[in-house]
Scaffold this motif. Structure first.
Motif, PDB file in Angstrom:
ATOM      1  N   SER A   1       0.838  -1.208   0.000  1.00  0.00           N
ATOM      2  CA  SER A   1       0.000   0.000   0.000  1.00  0.00           C
ATOM      3  C   SER A   1       0.870   1.254   0.000  1.00  0.00           C
ATOM      4  O   SER A   1       1.847   1.353   0.749  1.00  0.00           O
ATOM      5  CB  SER A   1      -0.897   0.007   1.240  1.00  0.00           C
ATOM      6  N   ALA A   2       0.499   2.220  -0.840  1.00  0.00           N
ATOM      7  CA  ALA A   2       1.188   3.515  -0.853  1.00  0.00           C
ATOM      8  C   ALA A   2       0.640   4.423   0.239  1.00  0.00           C
ATOM      9  O   ALA A   2       1.182   5.504   0.469  1.00  0.00           O
ATOM     10  CB  ALA A   2       1.023   4.175  -2.221  1.00  0.00           C
TER      11      ALA A   2
ATOM     12  N   VAL B   1       5.871 -17.580 -23.613  1.00  0.00           N
ATOM     13  CA  VAL B   1       6.717 -16.392 -23.769  1.00  0.00           C
ATOM     14  C   VAL B   1       6.425 -15.446 -22.597  1.00  0.00           C
ATOM     15  O   VAL B   1       5.335 -15.495 -22.019  1.00  0.00           O
ATOM     16  CB  VAL B   1       6.430 -15.707 -25.141  1.00  0.00           C
ATOM     17  N   VAL B   2       7.409 -14.646 -22.241  1.00  0.00           N
ATOM     18  CA  VAL B   2       7.223 -13.647 -21.191  1.00  0.00           C
ATOM     19  C   VAL B   2       7.534 -12.272 -21.794  1.00  0.00           C
ATOM     20  O   VAL B   2       8.614 -12.072 -22.366  1.00  0.00           O
ATOM     21  CB  VAL B   2       8.157 -13.919 -19.981  1.00  0.00           C
ATOM     22  N   LEU B   3       6.572 -11.366 -21.666  1.00  0.00           N
ATOM     23  CA  LEU B   3       6.762 -10.018 -22.211  1.00  0.00           C
ATOM     24  C   LEU B   3       7.058  -9.050 -21.064  1.00  0.00           C
ATOM     25  O   LEU B   3       6.301  -8.980 -20.094  1.00  0.00           O
ATOM     26  CB  LEU B   3       5.498  -9.548 -22.941  1.00  0.00           C
ATOM     27  N   VAL B   4       8.148  -8.321 -21.199  1.00  0.00           N
ATOM     28  CA  VAL B   4       8.493  -7.309 -20.194  1.00  0.00           C
ATOM     29  C   VAL B   4       8.152  -5.946 -20.803  1.00  0.00           C
ATOM     30  O   VAL B   4       8.752  -5.517 -21.787  1.00  0.00           O
ATOM     31  CB  VAL B   4       9.968  -7.402 -19.778  1.00  0.00           C
ATOM     32  N   MET B   5       7.129  -5.325 -20.210  1.00  0.00           N
ATOM     33  CA  MET B   5       6.551  -4.096 -20.769  1.00  0.00           C
ATOM     34  C   MET B   5       7.222  -2.883 -20.141  1.00  0.00           C
ATOM     35  O   MET B   5       7.197  -2.719 -18.917  1.00  0.00           O
ATOM     36  CB  MET B   5       5.060  -4.047 -20.454  1.00  0.00           C
ATOM     37  N   CYS B   6       7.782  -2.032 -20.992  1.00  0.00           N
ATOM     38  CA  CYS B   6       8.525  -0.866 -20.518  1.00  0.00           C
ATOM     39  C   CYS B   6       7.906   0.405 -21.092  1.00  0.00           C
ATOM     40  O   CYS B   6       7.280   0.383 -22.148  1.00  0.00           O
ATOM     41  CB  CYS B   6       9.980  -0.947 -20.989  1.00  0.00           C
ATOM     42  N   VAL B   7       8.130   1.517 -20.373  1.00  0.00           N
ATOM     43  CA  VAL B   7       7.641   2.807 -20.872  1.00  0.00           C
ATOM     44  C   VAL B   7       8.749   3.842 -20.746  1.00  0.00           C
ATOM     45  O   VAL B   7       9.451   3.901 -19.734  1.00  0.00           O
ATOM     46  CB  VAL B   7       6.334   3.239 -20.158  1.00  0.00           C
ATOM     47  N   ASP B   8       8.884   4.652 -21.790  1.00  0.00           N
ATOM     48  CA  ASP B   8       9.903   5.691 -21.848  1.00  0.00           C
ATOM     49  C   ASP B   8       9.439   6.889 -21.006  1.00  0.00           C
ATOM     50  O   ASP B   8       8.526   7.611 -21.409  1.00  0.00           O
ATOM     51  CB  ASP B   8      10.102   6.098 -23.313  1.00  0.00           C
ATOM     52  N   LEU B   9      10.057   7.070 -19.855  1.00  0.00           N
ATOM     53  CA  LEU B   9       9.614   8.147 -18.953  1.00  0.00           C
ATOM     54  C   LEU B   9       9.886   9.526 -19.542  1.00  0.00           C
ATOM     55  O   LEU B   9       9.247  10.503 -19.147  1.00  0.00           O
ATOM     56  CB  LEU B   9      10.292   8.003 -17.585  1.00  0.00           C
ATOM     57  N   SER B  10      10.785   9.607 -20.514  1.00  0.00           N
ATOM     58  CA  SER B  10      11.059  10.907 -21.139  1.00  0.00           C
ATOM     59  C   SER B  10       9.957  11.282 -22.135  1.00  0.00           C
ATOM     60  O   SER B  10       9.933  12.393 -22.656  1.00  0.00           O
ATOM     61  CB  SER B  10      12.426  10.898 -21.824  1.00  0.00           C
ATOM     62  N   ALA B  11       9.026  10.331 -22.385  1.00  0.00           N
ATOM     63  CA  ALA B  11       7.944  10.601 -23.334  1.00  0.00           C
ATOM     64  C   ALA B  11       6.586  10.705 -22.643  1.00  0.00           C
ATOM     65  O   ALA B  11       5.555  10.788 -23.309  1.00  0.00           O
ATOM     66  CB  ALA B  11       7.900   9.492 -24.384  1.00  0.00           C
ATOM     67  N   VAL B  12       6.601  10.701 -21.313  1.00  0.00           N
ATOM     68  CA  VAL B  12       5.344  10.629 -20.571  1.00  0.00           C
ATOM     69  C   VAL B  12       5.049  11.949 -19.855  1.00  0.00           C
ATOM     70  O   VAL B  12       5.924  12.484 -19.177  1.00  0.00           O
ATOM     71  CB  VAL B  12       5.426   9.483 -19.531  1.00  0.00           C
ATOM     72  N   ALA B  13       3.834  12.460 -20.028  1.00  0.00           N
ATOM     73  CA  ALA B  13       3.395  13.637 -19.270  1.00  0.00           C
ATOM     74  C   ALA B  13       2.723  13.140 -17.993  1.00  0.00           C
ATOM     75  O   ALA B  13       1.618  12.611 -18.042  1.00  0.00           O
ATOM     76  CB  ALA B  13       2.415  14.468 -20.092  1.00  0.00           C
ATOM     77  N   ALA B  14       3.389  13.302 -16.851  1.00  0.00           N
ATOM     78  CA  ALA B  14       2.864  12.815 -15.572  1.00  0.00           C
ATOM     79  C   ALA B  14       2.229  13.994 -14.836  1.00  0.00           C
ATOM     80  O   ALA B  14       2.861  14.678 -14.043  1.00  0.00           O
ATOM     81  CB  ALA B  14       3.979  12.188 -14.753  1.00  0.00           C
ATOM     82  N   LEU B  15       0.957  14.242 -15.152  1.00  0.00           N
ATOM     83  CA  LEU B  15       0.272  15.436 -14.640  1.00  0.00           C
ATOM     84  C   LEU B  15       0.140  15.457 -13.126  1.00  0.00           C
ATOM     85  O   LEU B  15      -0.131  16.499 -12.535  1.00  0.00           O
ATOM     86  CB  LEU B  15      -1.117  15.538 -15.281  1.00  0.00           C
ATOM     87  N   ASP B  16       0.353  14.296 -12.504  1.00  0.00           N
ATOM     88  CA  ASP B  16       0.231  14.235 -11.038  1.00  0.00           C
ATOM     89  C   ASP B  16       1.597  14.211 -10.353  1.00  0.00           C
ATOM     90  O   ASP B  16       1.689  13.926  -9.168  1.00  0.00           O
ATOM     91  CB  ASP B  16      -0.599  13.013 -10.624  1.00  0.00           C
ATOM     92  N   LYS B  17       2.651  14.520 -11.093  1.00  0.00           N
ATOM     93  CA  LYS B  17       3.993  14.336 -10.518  1.00  0.00           C
ATOM     94  C   LYS B  17       4.279  15.256  -9.335  1.00  0.00           C
ATOM     95  O   LYS B  17       5.137  14.947  -8.519  1.00  0.00           O
ATOM     96  CB  LYS B  17       5.072  14.511 -11.597  1.00  0.00           C
ATOM     97  N   ASP B  18       3.581  16.404  -9.227  1.00  0.00           N
ATOM     98  CA  ASP B  18       3.840  17.323  -8.120  1.00  0.00           C
ATOM     99  C   ASP B  18       2.852  17.168  -6.967  1.00  0.00           C
ATOM    100  O   ASP B  18       2.895  17.930  -6.004  1.00  0.00           O
ATOM    101  CB  ASP B  18       3.818  18.782  -8.630  1.00  0.00           C
ATOM    102  N   LEU B  19       1.965  16.214  -7.073  1.00  0.00           N
ATOM    103  CA  LEU B  19       0.995  15.994  -5.990  1.00  0.00           C
ATOM    104  C   LEU B  19       1.630  15.175  -4.869  1.00  0.00           C
ATOM    105  O   LEU B  19       2.576  14.416  -5.095  1.00  0.00           O
ATOM    106  CB  LEU B  19      -0.234  15.253  -6.521  1.00  0.00           C
ATOM    107  N   ASP B  20       1.040  15.302  -3.691  1.00  0.00           N
ATOM    108  CA  ASP B  20       1.566  14.594  -2.528  1.00  0.00           C
ATOM    109  C   ASP B  20       0.922  13.205  -2.432  1.00  0.00           C
ATOM    110  O   ASP B  20       0.240  12.888  -1.464  1.00  0.00           O
ATOM    111  CB  ASP B  20       1.283  15.436  -1.272  1.00  0.00           C
ATOM    112  N   ARG B  21       1.087  12.440  -3.481  1.00  0.00           N
ATOM    113  CA  ARG B  21       0.589  11.059  -3.479  1.00  0.00           C
ATOM    114  C   ARG B  21       1.337  10.277  -4.551  1.00  0.00           C
ATOM    115  O   ARG B  21       2.026  10.867  -5.386  1.00  0.00           O
ATOM    116  CB  ARG B  21      -0.923  11.024  -3.755  1.00  0.00           C
ATOM    117  N   VAL B  22       1.162   8.962  -4.533  1.00  0.00           N
ATOM    118  CA  VAL B  22       1.845   8.127  -5.518  1.00  0.00           C
ATOM    119  C   VAL B  22       1.326   8.473  -6.921  1.00  0.00           C
ATOM    120  O   VAL B  22       0.152   8.775  -7.103  1.00  0.00           O
ATOM    121  CB  VAL B  22       1.619   6.634  -5.172  1.00  0.00           C
ATOM    122  N   GLY B  23       2.204   8.446  -7.924  1.00  0.00           N
ATOM    123  CA  GLY B  23       1.802   8.785  -9.290  1.00  0.00           C
ATOM    124  C   GLY B  23       0.976   7.674  -9.932  1.00  0.00           C
ATOM    125  O   GLY B  23       1.289   6.500  -9.771  1.00  0.00           O
ATOM    126  N   VAL B  24      -0.073   8.040 -10.643  1.00  0.00           N
ATOM    127  CA  VAL B  24      -0.843   7.049 -11.403  1.00  0.00           C
ATOM    128  C   VAL B  24      -0.957   7.427 -12.884  1.00  0.00           C
ATOM    129  O   VAL B  24      -1.175   6.555 -13.730  1.00  0.00           O
ATOM    130  CB  VAL B  24      -2.264   6.822 -10.816  1.00  0.00           C
TER     131      VAL B  24
END
Ligand SMILES: Cc1cc2nc3c(=O)[nH]c(=O)nc-3n(C[C@H](O)[C@H](O)[C@H](O)COP(=O)(O)O)c2cc1C
Length: 225
Positions: A82-83, A112-135
């Motif tokens: 839990s966050a 087969v096993v797929l490892v799913m990755c995301v480029d953080l330099s391409a993501v707009a994290a609109l909640d990044k400055d909030l005082d909670r875990v990012g979603v």
């Protein structure tokens, strides 16, 4: 398959037959999944396709610490990882908690096993400055991940979104050579299901809706015009 049938029957599959999932079918699955949306259509998702037994064995090792803590917390009725609520489970209790086979065997046995990755330099994290875990950042990768599972179901295959390995993300990235700017979103074993569940336990619409306001009451089922 009918779209609604696919949506209503795409279960978490953790037991697989020995049937292969050929690259041709995997390509079809990914070729349809790639139409998933991402923020700004930046399409930062990348997929590492793992079949090698030694890599899987290491993936299992990397998965175990996160899973051990998850199940230690679950055993005592906590919401694992839990966050919001700090855990009362000690490191000693975690250390003696077994990791269920349902966690490790899909990684070993799926076609087969797929490892799913995301480029953080391409993501707009609109909640990044909030005082909670990012979603919000996850919304640029999980639609793709879910599309993979929907497409797999349509092709007669199945799998599960798993996240236990992400607790050891540095080891995961080192194992697979994933560049720094990428985050790992999920590890998805895929294969032919031993059995296909068709009745999934999910909340009703009325249990998850609020009309106009949180206190506004639920959306009830109405006959369509
Ligand atoms: C974000 C997320 C993380 C999950 N992590 C795991 C996991 O690490 N291991 C696992 O076996 N299942 C994992 N699951 C699968 C869920 O347990 C599964 O979707 C849920 O229990 C519903 O199962 P059902 O579709 O068979 O009803 C995860 C699912 C989601 C959406």
């Amino acid at each position: 398959m009918d779209l609604y049938d696919v949506m209503r029957t795409t279960a978490a599959v953790r037991e697989f037959t020995d049937d292969p999932l050929p690259d041709s079918v995997l390509h079809t699955i990914l070729d349809n999944a790639r139409f998933a949306p991402s923020g700004g259509n930046r399409q930062g998702t990348r997929v590492v396709i793992v079949r090698d037994a030694a890599t899987r064995a290491r993936l299992v090792e990397i998965t175990e610490p996160g899973a051990r803590r998850y199940h230690a917390q679950k055993r005592v009725g906590e919401t694992p990882w839990s966050a919001l609520v700090p855990s009362r489970v000690t490191d000693e209790e975690v250390a003696v908690t077994p990791v269920p086979a349902a966690v490790t065997e899909p990684i070993r046995k799926a076609a087969v096993v797929l490892v799913m990755c995301v480029d953080l330099s391409a993501v707009a994290a609109l909640d990044k400055d909030l005082d909670r875990v990012g979603v919000v950042a996850g919304a640029s990768v999980y639609p793709f991940v879910w599309n993979v599972l929907l497409a797999a179901r349509n092709e007669g295959f199945g799998g599960t979104i798993t996240t236990m390995a992400v607790a050891q993300e540095p080891a995961l990235k080192e194992l697979l050579g994933i560049p720094d700017q990428y985050a790992v979103a999920a590890v998805v074993p895929l294969g032919k299901p031993v059995k296909q569940l068709t009745r999934l336990g999910r909340a009703e619409v009325a249990e998850l809706t609020h009309l106009e306001h949180w206190e506004g009451g639920p959306l009830q089922e109405l006959r369509r015009a």
